[in-house]
Design an enzyme around this catalytic site. Structure first.
Site, PDB file in Angstrom:
ATOM      1  N   ARG A  40      18.378  13.872  12.609  1.00 19.54           N
ATOM      2  CA  ARG A  40      18.620  15.159  11.956  1.00 19.54           C
ATOM      3  C   ARG A  40      19.911  15.159  11.137  1.00 19.54           C
ATOM      4  O   ARG A  40      20.272  16.173  10.536  1.00 19.54           O
ATOM      5  CB  ARG A  40      18.675  16.279  13.003  1.00 19.54           C
ATOM      6  CG  ARG A  40      17.384  16.382  13.813  1.00 19.54           C
ATOM      7  CD  ARG A  40      17.473  17.450  14.884  1.00 19.54           C
ATOM      8  NE  ARG A  40      17.639  18.792  14.322  1.00 19.54           N
ATOM      9  CZ  ARG A  40      17.698  19.899  15.063  1.00 19.54           C
ATOM     10  NH1 ARG A  40      17.602  19.814  16.384  1.00 19.54           N
ATOM     11  NH2 ARG A  40      17.855  21.068  14.488  1.00 19.54           N
ATOM     12  N   HIS A  55       0.854  -1.188   0.000  1.00 19.04           N
ATOM     13  CA  HIS A  55       0.000   0.000   0.000  1.00 19.04           C
ATOM     14  C   HIS A  55       0.894   1.243   0.000  1.00 19.04           C
ATOM     15  O   HIS A  55       1.656   1.469   0.936  1.00 19.04           O
ATOM     16  CB  HIS A  55      -0.894   0.003   1.245  1.00 19.04           C
ATOM     17  CG  HIS A  55      -1.824   1.170   1.310  1.00 19.04           C
ATOM     18  ND1 HIS A  55      -2.817   1.389   0.378  1.00 19.04           N
ATOM     19  CD2 HIS A  55      -1.897   2.207   2.189  1.00 19.04           C
ATOM     20  CE1 HIS A  55      -3.474   2.478   0.686  1.00 19.04           C
ATOM     21  NE2 HIS A  55      -2.931   3.014   1.777  1.00 19.04           N
ATOM     22  N   LYS A  91      -0.382  10.451   1.237  1.00 22.86           N
ATOM     23  CA  LYS A  91       0.502   9.876   0.209  1.00 22.86           C
ATOM     24  C   LYS A  91       0.086  10.317  -1.191  1.00 22.86           C
ATOM     25  O   LYS A  91       0.913  10.753  -1.998  1.00 22.86           O
ATOM     26  CB  LYS A  91       0.480   8.341   0.314  1.00 22.86           C
ATOM     27  CG  LYS A  91       0.964   7.790   1.630  1.00 22.86           C
ATOM     28  CD  LYS A  91       0.997   6.281   1.635  1.00 22.86           C
ATOM     29  CE  LYS A  91      -0.378   5.664   1.515  1.00 22.86           C
ATOM     30  NZ  LYS A  91      -1.269   5.997   2.652  1.00 22.86           N
ATOM     31  N   ASP A 123      -1.891   3.420  -4.389  1.00 27.05           N
ATOM     32  CA  ASP A 123      -2.671   2.489  -3.571  1.00 27.05           C
ATOM     33  C   ASP A 123      -2.071   1.086  -3.565  1.00 27.05           C
ATOM     34  O   ASP A 123      -1.631   0.594  -2.530  1.00 27.05           O
ATOM     35  CB  ASP A 123      -4.136   2.462  -4.016  1.00 27.05           C
ATOM     36  CG  ASP A 123      -5.001   1.730  -3.005  1.00 27.05           C
ATOM     37  OD1 ASP A 123      -4.740   1.870  -1.789  1.00 27.05           O
ATOM     38  OD2 ASP A 123      -5.936   1.019  -3.410  1.00 27.05           O
TER      39      ASP A 123
END
Length: 329
Positions: free
Chosen positions: A259, A154, A175, A193
């Site tokens: 980071r 997905h 998304k 999808d």
């Protein structure tokens, strides 16, 4: 390192994929020399093929009869050198093993004994004008894709600056909206999808979209759009090697996010490790630009430049009074 399980797949790895011989005939424009043999019942289960030179000489140790058999100049010349009786016996031993088919390359003439045993043992014989090595390399490459282990994931798959980028995350996190913005910025769309991922080698995963939903994008509040019709053929692509995974997640103020990017993170899919990043969603963050930056950074690393390593080296040199690091590819 996260791990994508096969439990969500429509087809689980190792479930036994096959390729109908009729599709191979169409794909490579092969000539069928045995019309009496029903090819609709014939399937291939192995990506590799076999040139039966040793088998024609009588050596059958480690012979795999499920492979497509290829007759080239070497095999054809050897059969011509045999007496009619020995040639019949040599071919009989091959055909009686219920091989899926025989392809004769270079447009070579077929032996009458081949047609006899093909009909007797229900083995199709095919012919091509292609050189033997050319045909073998092409069909193995094609068959490895067709028979590759696969799962359906997905997410959204796009080609971002030449980097196959798979965007994953919980349903409704954004998304498809990110994919739409990337398409508008000139990147190419592969799937939304349901992304079918195939492991074609230990290094390569190929992503594509099921045919029934190909090039369609679902946007909550708007509905289904056809990317190819709306943005043109330059905005779509049928397949793409997956090199980068972007995982979208809700911002968690209690979590410490990476980071620097060292060490790198990977996601495992079908046994292959894919470079991955987790991007927290928060108001004001442009996810599409972050995806572009991740793709560019990935390309830089492939070219030998790692910004995180360069920064770490600079800091260490500054602390130790070492020599200056020269940044270059």
């Amino acid at each position: 390192m996260s791990n994508v399980q096969a439990g969500g797949a429509f087809n689980t790895p190792g479930s036994g994929y096959t390729v109908p011989l009729s599709i191979v005939i169409t794909e490579y424009k092969l000539e069928l020399l045995t019309p009496a043999v029903d090819i609709e019942t014939k399937v291939l289960t192995r990506a590799n093929i076999n040139r039966p030179a040793l088998q024609l000489a009588g050596f059958f140790d480690y012979f795999d009869p499920s492979r497509l058999q290829i007759i080239g100049m070497v095999e054809h010349t050897f059969l011509m050198s045999l007496s009619a009786e020995k040639r019949r016996e040599s071919l009989r031993r091959i055909f009686e093993l219920e091989i899926p088919g025989v392809v004769i390359c270079r447009g070579l003439e077929i032996f009458p004994e081949m047609l006899e045993y093909a009909e007797k043992y229900d083995v199709p014989i095919l012919k091509t004008d292609s050189a033997t090595t050319d045909f073998i390399s092409e069909i193995i490459r094609w068959m490895k894709v067709q028979l590759a282990p696969r799962i359906t994931m997905h997410g959204c798959l796009l080609d971002v600056y030449g980097v196959g980028t798979l965007i994953v995350g919980e349903s409704g996190i954004g998304k498809s909206e990110t994919a739409l913005e990337l398409i508008k910025r000139g990147h190419r769309f592969i799937a939304d999808d349901a992304v079918e991922v195939r492991r074609v080698s230990a290094e390569t995963l190929i992503g594509s979209c099921p045919a029934n939903i190909r090039y369609f994008l679902e946007l909550r509040g708007i509905g289904i759009i056809d990317v190819m019709q709306m943005f043109g053929v330059q905005s779509i692509k049928p397949t793409q090697a997956i090199e980068l995974i972007i995982s979208l997640e809700i911002w968690d103020s209690n979590r410490i996010y990476d980071r620097i990017g060292a060490p790198e993170e990977f996601t495992e899919i079908l046994g292959n490790k894919v470079n991955s990043h987790s991007i927290p969603i928060r108001p004001g963050r442009s996810i599409s630009i972050l995806c572009e930056s991740a793709a560019i950074n990935h390309r830089q690393k492939k070219m030998g430049y790692n910004a995180a390593e360069i920064l770490t080296q600079r800091v260490m040199n500054k602390a130790t009074g070492g020599l200056k690091i020269h940044d270059h590819y």
